[in-house]
Scaffold this motif. Structure first.
Motif, PDB file in Angstrom:
ATOM      1  N   ASN A  11      29.707 103.881  69.069  1.00 15.94           N
ATOM      2  CA  ASN A  11      30.159 102.723  68.292  1.00 15.94           C
ATOM      3  C   ASN A  11      29.034 101.836  67.769  1.00 15.94           C
ATOM      4  O   ASN A  11      29.232 101.129  66.789  1.00 15.94           O
ATOM      5  N   PHE A  12      27.872 101.847  68.435  1.00 15.40           N
ATOM      6  CA  PHE A  12      26.797 100.954  68.035  1.00 15.40           C
ATOM      7  C   PHE A  12      25.469 101.697  67.948  1.00 15.40           C
ATOM      8  O   PHE A  12      25.201 102.615  68.719  1.00 15.40           O
ATOM      9  N   CYS A  13      24.629 101.272  67.005  1.00 18.05           N
ATOM     10  CA  CYS A  13      23.312 101.875  66.801  1.00 18.05           C
ATOM     11  C   CYS A  13      22.417 101.567  67.999  1.00 18.05           C
ATOM     12  O   CYS A  13      22.324 100.409  68.423  1.00 18.05           O
ATOM     13  N   PRO A  14      21.721 102.571  68.544  1.00 18.10           N
ATOM     14  CA  PRO A  14      20.845 102.327  69.694  1.00 18.10           C
ATOM     15  C   PRO A  14      19.582 101.542  69.340  1.00 18.10           C
ATOM     16  O   PRO A  14      18.939 100.971  70.212  1.00 18.10           O
ATOM     17  N   ILE A  15      19.235 101.457  68.065  1.00 17.52           N
ATOM     18  CA  ILE A  15      18.018 100.748  67.643  1.00 17.52           C
ATOM     19  C   ILE A  15      18.304  99.283  67.323  1.00 17.52           C
ATOM     20  O   ILE A  15      17.697  98.388  67.877  1.00 17.52           O
TER      21      ILE A  15
END
Length: 99
Positions: A29-33
């Motif tokens: 669901n969310f960008c790791p960066i």
């Protein structure tokens, strides 16, 4: 239930994952960066994609381009078959005249 094979991409245009067109699984669901929300993207052009179900993987533009290519291949095949048929008739006519 079938596994969701769609891909997601980072929605933040300034993120390096978005610039590199990195692909993420549908469950993420969310960008790791950058932490931005991940959105469904087209499997071919990586453009944004509406959530129309787990079988919807390609955008309308890419689907249209694929169907155009398919139509051109079929049309080319028909033309080749027609010309091959006329050549075969000409060859058969020449062979019949020689007898």
């Amino acid at each position: 239930m079938a596994k969701d094979k769609r891909i997601k991409g980072c929605s933040n245009p300034l993120c390096q994952k978005a610039e590199r067109k990195s692909k993420f699984k549908a469950e993420e669901n969310f960008c790791p960066i950058c932490g931005s929300e991940l959105v469904f993207v087209c499997a071919k052009c990586h453009g944004p994609l509406e959530d129309e179900g787990p079988n919807h993987k390609i955008c309308g533009g890419c689907e249209a381009a694929a169907s155009d290519r398919k139509a051109k291949v079929i049309d080319g095949g028909k033309k080749m078959a027609a010309s091959a048929g006329s050549v075969a008739l000409a060859v058969a006519g020449v062979l019949l005249r020689k007898k």
